[in-house]
Scaffold this motif. Structure first.
Motif, PDB file in Angstrom:
ATOM      1  N   VAL A  73      70.978  85.107  10.478  1.00 54.63           N
ATOM      2  CA  VAL A  73      70.034  84.001  10.540  1.00 54.63           C
ATOM      3  C   VAL A  73      70.822  82.774  10.122  1.00 54.63           C
ATOM      4  N   ILE A  74      70.796  81.763  10.963  1.00 57.74           N
ATOM      5  CA  ILE A  74      71.551  80.543  10.715  1.00 57.74           C
ATOM      6  C   ILE A  74      70.592  79.491  10.181  1.00 57.74           C
ATOM      7  N   SER A  75      70.827  79.026   8.971  1.00 61.74           N
ATOM      8  CA  SER A  75      69.991  77.982   8.377  1.00 61.74           C
ATOM      9  C   SER A  75      70.579  76.624   8.731  1.00 61.74           C
ATOM     10  N   THR A  76      69.755  75.770   9.330  1.00 66.12           N
ATOM     11  CA  THR A  76      70.245  74.488   9.851  1.00 66.12           C
ATOM     12  C   THR A  76      70.192  73.358   8.838  1.00 66.12           C
ATOM     13  N   ASN A 109      57.764  74.272  -8.822  1.00 60.51           N
ATOM     14  CA  ASN A 109      57.405  73.027  -9.522  1.00 60.51           C
ATOM     15  C   ASN A 109      56.475  72.149  -8.684  1.00 60.51           C
ATOM     16  N   LYS A 110      55.479  72.769  -8.094  1.00 63.36           N
ATOM     17  CA  LYS A 110      54.468  72.079  -7.286  1.00 63.36           C
ATOM     18  C   LYS A 110      55.032  71.390  -6.047  1.00 63.36           C
ATOM     19  N   LYS A 111      56.204  71.790  -5.619  1.00 64.94           N
ATOM     20  CA  LYS A 111      56.815  71.237  -4.411  1.00 64.94           C
ATOM     21  C   LYS A 111      57.085  72.370  -3.432  1.00 64.94           C
ATOM     22  N   GLN A 112      57.017  72.021  -2.144  1.00 64.29           N
ATOM     23  CA  GLN A 112      57.297  72.969  -1.069  1.00 64.29           C
ATOM     24  C   GLN A 112      58.673  72.667  -0.480  1.00 64.29           C
ATOM     25  N   PHE A 113      59.570  73.619  -0.559  1.00 61.38           N
ATOM     26  CA  PHE A 113      60.915  73.472  -0.002  1.00 61.38           C
ATOM     27  C   PHE A 113      61.007  74.318   1.254  1.00 61.38           C
ATOM     28  N   ARG A 114      61.582  73.746   2.292  1.00 61.17           N
ATOM     29  CA  ARG A 114      61.729  74.460   3.550  1.00 61.17           C
ATOM     30  C   ARG A 114      63.164  74.357   4.052  1.00 61.17           C
ATOM     31  N   LEU A 115      63.678  75.493   4.469  1.00 58.52           N
ATOM     32  CA  LEU A 115      64.982  75.550   5.141  1.00 58.52           C
ATOM     33  C   LEU A 115      64.722  76.090   6.539  1.00 58.52           C
ATOM     34  N   PHE A 116      65.118  75.341   7.542  1.00 58.22           N
ATOM     35  CA  PHE A 116      64.909  75.742   8.925  1.00 58.22           C
ATOM     36  C   PHE A 116      66.032  76.668   9.370  1.00 58.22           C
ATOM     37  N   ALA A 117      65.702  77.555  10.311  1.00 49.29           N
ATOM     38  CA  ALA A 117      66.680  78.571  10.704  1.00 49.29           C
ATOM     39  C   ALA A 117      66.382  79.102  12.102  1.00 49.29           C
ATOM     40  N   PHE A 157      69.024  91.256   7.488  1.00 51.54           N
ATOM     41  CA  PHE A 157      69.867  90.243   8.102  1.00 51.54           C
ATOM     42  C   PHE A 157      70.664  89.517   7.025  1.00 51.54           C
ATOM     43  N   SER A 158      71.701  88.811   7.468  1.00 54.93           N
ATOM     44  CA  SER A 158      72.499  87.961   6.586  1.00 54.93           C
ATOM     45  C   SER A 158      72.223  86.507   6.958  1.00 54.93           C
ATOM     46  N   ILE A 159      72.444  85.610   6.014  1.00 55.16           N
ATOM     47  CA  ILE A 159      72.195  84.192   6.250  1.00 55.16           C
ATOM     48  C   ILE A 159      73.514  83.432   6.241  1.00 55.16           C
ATOM     49  N   ILE A 160      73.675  82.571   7.233  1.00 53.39           N
ATOM     50  CA  ILE A 160      74.790  81.637   7.272  1.00 53.39           C
ATOM     51  C   ILE A 160      74.189  80.234   7.184  1.00 53.39           C
ATOM     52  N   PHE A 161      74.782  79.398   6.352  1.00 54.52           N
ATOM     53  CA  PHE A 161      74.280  78.041   6.158  1.00 54.52           C
ATOM     54  C   PHE A 161      75.159  77.045   6.902  1.00 54.52           C
ATOM     55  N   LEU A 162      74.548  76.237   7.754  1.00 47.86           N
ATOM     56  CA  LEU A 162      75.268  75.108   8.322  1.00 47.86           C
ATOM     57  C   LEU A 162      75.421  74.074   7.207  1.00 47.86           C
ATOM     58  N   SER A 163      76.302  73.114   7.395  1.00 47.78           N
ATOM     59  CA  SER A 163      76.638  72.181   6.311  1.00 47.78           C
ATOM     60  C   SER A 163      75.432  71.423   5.769  1.00 47.78           C
ATOM     61  N   GLU A 164      74.503  71.018   6.621  1.00 46.38           N
ATOM     62  CA  GLU A 164      73.330  70.278   6.137  1.00 46.38           C
ATOM     63  C   GLU A 164      72.442  71.134   5.241  1.00 46.38           C
ATOM     64  N   ALA A 165      72.292  72.397   5.568  1.00 49.49           N
ATOM     65  CA  ALA A 165      71.478  73.296   4.744  1.00 49.49           C
ATOM     66  C   ALA A 165      72.143  73.507   3.380  1.00 49.49           C
ATOM     67  N   LEU A 166      73.445  73.711   3.409  1.00 55.28           N
ATOM     68  CA  LEU A 166      74.186  73.901   2.159  1.00 55.28           C
ATOM     69  C   LEU A 166      74.124  72.648   1.290  1.00 55.28           C
TER      70      LEU A 166
END
Length: 113
Positions: A79-82, A59-67, A5-14
């Motif tokens: 897949v659209i990342s919100t 770096n001991k942190k958990q990053f999450r991007l919703f999609a 799949f390809s990913i498209i980022f909405l402005s907040e994700a970017l």
């Protein structure tokens, strides 16, 4: 290996990715790219019926991007990342899932016009 799949980022994700330090954003981009080929649940996991999360630990942190998935085009699955968060505890805040669902609804409504 073929990309699934390809990913498209909405402005907040970017904005989320661009406002992180360079090394962190590079790690997230690396994991996003890797997820498009492997569908590894350590990198890309289903949260609810339609909301998924891209996962990066750095770096001991958990990053999450919703999609969410947009499978309307039979030639290319998207897949659209919100939006993204830095996860502070073991559970994903319900309000973040609701935000992703709201952004998904807006995406499909705007796309139908």
């Amino acid at each position: 290996m073929k990309q699934k799949f390809s990913i498209i980022f909405l402005s907040e994700a970017l904005d989320f990715i661009l406002n992180l330090d360079k090394k962190t954003s590079e790690k997230i981009i690396y994991n996003l790219d890797k997820a498009t080929y492997s569908m590894d649940p350590k990198l890309f996991k289903k949260l609810t019926g339609e909301i998924w999360e891209f996962r990066t630990k750095y770096n001991k942190k958990q990053f999450r991007l919703f999609a969410f998935w947009d499978k309307r085009n039979t030639e290319e699955t998207l897949v659209i990342s919100t939006h993204g968060i830095i996860k502070k505890d073991s559970k994903i805040p319900k309000k973040e899932i609701q935000k992703a669902e709201r952004l998904m609804k807006i995406y499909f409504e705007e796309d139908n016009q």
